[in-house]
Motif scaffolding. Structure first.
Motif, PDB file in Angstrom:
ATOM      1  N   VAL A  54      27.986 -16.322   7.207  1.00 34.23           N
ATOM      2  CA  VAL A  54      29.383 -16.056   7.566  1.00 34.23           C
ATOM      3  C   VAL A  54      29.628 -16.584   8.973  1.00 34.23           C
ATOM      4  O   VAL A  54      28.927 -16.240   9.917  1.00 34.23           O
ATOM      5  N   LEU A  55      30.597 -17.477   9.083  1.00 30.08           N
ATOM      6  CA  LEU A  55      30.975 -18.104  10.354  1.00 30.08           C
ATOM      7  C   LEU A  55      29.813 -18.860  10.993  1.00 30.08           C
ATOM      8  O   LEU A  55      29.753 -19.004  12.217  1.00 30.08           O
ATOM      9  N   GLU A  56      28.929 -19.375  10.178  1.00 29.11           N
ATOM     10  CA  GLU A  56      27.776 -20.107  10.692  1.00 29.11           C
ATOM     11  C   GLU A  56      28.234 -21.350  11.453  1.00 29.11           C
ATOM     12  O   GLU A  56      29.053 -22.125  10.990  1.00 29.11           O
ATOM     13  N   GLY A  57      27.710 -21.503  12.660  1.00 25.39           N
ATOM     14  CA  GLY A  57      27.992 -22.683  13.462  1.00 25.39           C
ATOM     15  C   GLY A  57      29.340 -22.679  14.170  1.00 25.39           C
ATOM     16  O   GLY A  57      29.713 -23.672  14.791  1.00 25.39           O
ATOM     17  N   GLN A  58      30.075 -21.574  14.100  1.00 23.63           N
ATOM     18  CA  GLN A  58      31.387 -21.519  14.743  1.00 23.63           C
ATOM     19  C   GLN A  58      31.254 -21.034  16.187  1.00 23.63           C
ATOM     20  O   GLN A  58      30.446 -20.169  16.489  1.00 23.63           O
ATOM     21  N   ASP A  59      32.080 -21.601  17.052  1.00 25.79           N
ATOM     22  CA  ASP A  59      32.079 -21.216  18.458  1.00 25.79           C
ATOM     23  C   ASP A  59      33.014 -20.019  18.630  1.00 25.79           C
ATOM     24  O   ASP A  59      34.224 -20.172  18.637  1.00 25.79           O
ATOM     25  N   LEU A  60      32.449 -18.848  18.743  1.00 28.29           N
ATOM     26  CA  LEU A  60      33.236 -17.621  18.868  1.00 28.29           C
ATOM     27  C   LEU A  60      33.269 -17.141  20.313  1.00 28.29           C
ATOM     28  O   LEU A  60      33.107 -15.964  20.597  1.00 28.29           O
ATOM     29  N   MET A  61      33.512 -18.060  21.207  1.00 26.97           N
ATOM     30  CA  MET A  61      33.563 -17.742  22.639  1.00 26.97           C
ATOM     31  C   MET A  61      35.012 -17.507  23.045  1.00 26.97           C
ATOM     32  O   MET A  61      35.841 -18.419  22.981  1.00 26.97           O
ATOM     33  N   LYS A 116      27.436 -14.038  -2.665  1.00 32.31           N
ATOM     34  CA  LYS A 116      27.262 -15.413  -2.186  1.00 32.31           C
ATOM     35  C   LYS A 116      28.342 -15.746  -1.175  1.00 32.31           C
ATOM     36  O   LYS A 116      29.494 -15.353  -1.318  1.00 32.31           O
ATOM     37  N   VAL A 117      27.940 -16.509  -0.158  1.00 25.94           N
ATOM     38  CA  VAL A 117      28.871 -17.044   0.840  1.00 25.94           C
ATOM     39  C   VAL A 117      28.627 -18.544   0.892  1.00 25.94           C
ATOM     40  O   VAL A 117      27.492 -18.983   1.035  1.00 25.94           O
ATOM     41  N   ALA A 118      29.702 -19.312   0.742  1.00 26.78           N
ATOM     42  CA  ALA A 118      29.566 -20.768   0.780  1.00 26.78           C
ATOM     43  C   ALA A 118      30.747 -21.367   1.522  1.00 26.78           C
ATOM     44  O   ALA A 118      31.866 -20.858   1.435  1.00 26.78           O
ATOM     45  N   PRO A 119      30.507 -22.445   2.266  1.00 28.70           N
ATOM     46  CA  PRO A 119      31.646 -23.136   2.890  1.00 28.70           C
ATOM     47  C   PRO A 119      32.544 -23.710   1.794  1.00 28.70           C
ATOM     48  O   PRO A 119      32.058 -24.151   0.755  1.00 28.70           O
ATOM     49  N   ARG A 120      33.850 -23.652   2.010  1.00 24.08           N
ATOM     50  CA  ARG A 120      34.774 -24.245   1.042  1.00 24.08           C
ATOM     51  C   ARG A 120      34.806 -25.741   1.260  1.00 24.08           C
ATOM     52  O   ARG A 120      34.864 -26.198   2.396  1.00 24.08           O
ATOM     53  N   GLY A 121      34.742 -26.488   0.207  1.00 21.67           N
ATOM     54  CA  GLY A 121      34.790 -27.942   0.308  1.00 21.67           C
ATOM     55  C   GLY A 121      36.135 -28.442   0.794  1.00 21.67           C
ATOM     56  O   GLY A 121      37.070 -27.676   1.012  1.00 21.67           O
ATOM     57  N   ASP A 122      36.239 -29.751   0.943  1.00 25.27           N
ATOM     58  CA  ASP A 122      37.466 -30.354   1.466  1.00 25.27           C
ATOM     59  C   ASP A 122      38.522 -30.620   0.398  1.00 25.27           C
ATOM     60  O   ASP A 122      39.644 -30.974   0.721  1.00 25.27           O
ATOM     61  N   LYS A 144      44.384 -21.827  15.282  1.00 23.71           N
ATOM     62  CA  LYS A 144      43.612 -22.971  14.802  1.00 23.71           C
ATOM     63  C   LYS A 144      42.615 -22.490  13.756  1.00 23.71           C
ATOM     64  O   LYS A 144      41.906 -21.503  13.979  1.00 23.71           O
ATOM     65  N   LEU A 145      42.572 -23.161  12.623  1.00 22.78           N
ATOM     66  CA  LEU A 145      41.622 -22.802  11.572  1.00 22.78           C
ATOM     67  C   LEU A 145      40.206 -23.146  12.035  1.00 22.78           C
ATOM     68  O   LEU A 145      39.923 -24.281  12.407  1.00 22.78           O
ATOM     69  N   LEU A 146      39.324 -22.145  12.035  1.00 24.04           N
ATOM     70  CA  LEU A 146      37.925 -22.372  12.388  1.00 24.04           C
ATOM     71  C   LEU A 146      37.130 -22.850  11.184  1.00 24.04           C
ATOM     72  O   LEU A 146      36.405 -23.835  11.253  1.00 24.04           O
ATOM     73  N   CYS A 147      37.233 -22.110  10.082  1.00 32.49           N
ATOM     74  CA  CYS A 147      36.501 -22.490   8.872  1.00 32.49           C
ATOM     75  C   CYS A 147      37.059 -21.735   7.676  1.00 32.49           C
ATOM     76  O   CYS A 147      37.774 -20.755   7.816  1.00 32.49           O
ATOM     77  N   GLU A 148      36.694 -22.259   6.513  1.00 30.63           N
ATOM     78  CA  GLU A 148      37.035 -21.625   5.246  1.00 30.63           C
ATOM     79  C   GLU A 148      35.750 -21.390   4.478  1.00 30.63           C
ATOM     80  O   GLU A 148      34.880 -22.257   4.441  1.00 30.63           O
ATOM     81  N   GLU A 149      35.657 -20.230   3.846  1.00 35.10           N
ATOM     82  CA  GLU A 149      34.479 -19.892   3.061  1.00 35.10           C
ATOM     83  C   GLU A 149      34.918 -19.358   1.708  1.00 35.10           C
ATOM     84  O   GLU A 149      36.036 -18.852   1.571  1.00 35.10           O
ATOM     85  N   ILE A 150      34.042 -19.463   0.742  1.00 35.47           N
ATOM     86  CA  ILE A 150      34.238 -18.827  -0.555  1.00 35.47           C
ATOM     87  C   ILE A 150      33.237 -17.689  -0.644  1.00 35.47           C
ATOM     88  O   ILE A 150      32.032 -17.909  -0.494  1.00 35.47           O
ATOM     89  N   TRP A 151      33.748 -16.491  -0.847  1.00 34.30           N
ATOM     90  CA  TRP A 151      32.899 -15.326  -1.033  1.00 34.30           C
ATOM     91  C   TRP A 151      32.926 -14.956  -2.506  1.00 34.30           C
ATOM     92  O   TRP A 151      34.000 -14.794  -3.094  1.00 34.30           O
ATOM     93  N   SER A 152      31.754 -14.811  -3.091  1.00 32.38           N
ATOM     94  CA  SER A 152      31.639 -14.369  -4.486  1.00 32.38           C
ATOM     95  C   SER A 152      31.303 -12.887  -4.495  1.00 32.38           C
ATOM     96  O   SER A 152      30.345 -12.461  -3.865  1.00 32.38           O
ATOM     97  N   ILE A 153      32.096 -12.142  -5.249  1.00 29.49           N
ATOM     98  CA  ILE A 153      31.947 -10.697  -5.339  1.00 29.49           C
ATOM     99  C   ILE A 153      31.587 -10.327  -6.774  1.00 29.49           C
ATOM    100  O   ILE A 153      32.202 -10.821  -7.720  1.00 29.49           O
ATOM    101  N   ASP A 154      30.598  -9.462  -6.922  1.00 25.53           N
ATOM    102  CA  ASP A 154      30.241  -8.917  -8.231  1.00 25.53           C
ATOM    103  C   ASP A 154      31.045  -7.638  -8.432  1.00 25.53           C
ATOM    104  O   ASP A 154      30.852  -6.663  -7.721  1.00 25.53           O
ATOM    105  N   ARG A 155      31.968  -7.694  -9.392  1.00 29.66           N
ATOM    106  CA  ARG A 155      32.798  -6.537  -9.748  1.00 29.66           C
ATOM    107  C   ARG A 155      32.377  -6.086 -11.142  1.00 29.66           C
ATOM    108  O   ARG A 155      32.837  -6.611 -12.142  1.00 29.66           O
TER     109      ARG A 155
END
Length: 195
Positions: A54-61, A116-122, A144-155
């Motif tokens: 989650v938020l891997e590689g993002q600059d959260l400064m 599962k957490v995955a970066p959303r493609g382009d 400014k958009l930092l990133c988009e992710e797809i979260w998979s949830i088991d319901r």
């Protein structure tokens, strides 16, 4: 003892551009109820940690922290602030997932699991276009958009996906927006927020 990696040969050091690595995913198991009860918030909320992707590689400064010339003298404290922001954004997004999941309480009372957490493609999607339009009207102009992710949830054995968008607002603010990717989930989410 690990063997040393072989040195690159002259033949392998060509001027060809490096291939981009495919987006990585992670299996993340974070369990949470569909309904945010006061008991759950008191007993388990502080125990929730964000999966590493989650938020891997993002600059959260935050800008105010970067402005202090002495902040470089305290790298551990700066890293702690960044991790607190990452965990807070994860929890904010999780709350928004719960806002949709609570509408399925009659069908499924079991705990939900973030699997599962995955970066959303382009590639563009209807949800992305909807999200951009919604955010155009509701976010400040300096967001400014930092990133988009797809979260998979088991319901209850059914896999449902959510598109999670993280933003930086101004110099110091951060936020999360969550959009279900299924039509029924979108409808239930809209009913939750607008009724």
């Amino acid at each position: 003892m690990a063997a040393a990696a072989p040195a690159p040969s002259a033949a392998s050091s060509s001027t060809a551009p490096a291939e981009e690595a495919p987006p990585t995913t992670t299996t993340a198991t974070v369990s949470f109820p569909a309904f945010r009860s006061e008991e759950w918030i008191k007993s388990d909320f502080d125990k929730i940690k964000a999966p590493p992707k989650v938020l891997e590689g993002q600059d959260l400064m935050p800008g105010y922290l970067g402005d202090f010339p002495t902040s470089g003298l305290y790298p551990k404290q700066v890293a702690n602030v960044r991790e607190q922001i990452r965990v807070s954004l994860f929890r904010q997004a999780l709350f928004k997932v719960q806002n949709t999941e609570v509408t399925y309480m009659e069908e499924c009372k079991d705990l939900r699991k973030l699997t599962k957490v995955a970066p959303r493609g382009d590639s563009p999607s209807l949800i992305s276009l909807f999200a951009r339009g919604s955010e155009f009207w509701s976010y400040p102009s300096d967001a400014k958009l930092l990133c988009e992710e797809i979260w998979s949830i088991d319901r209850c054995g059914q896999n449902v996906d959510y598109q999670v968008r993280f933003h930086k607002e101004g110099r110091d603010g951060f936020s999360a927006a969550v959009y279900p990717t299924g039509l029924r989930d979108l409808w239930n989410s809209a009913k939750y927020y607008y009724t």
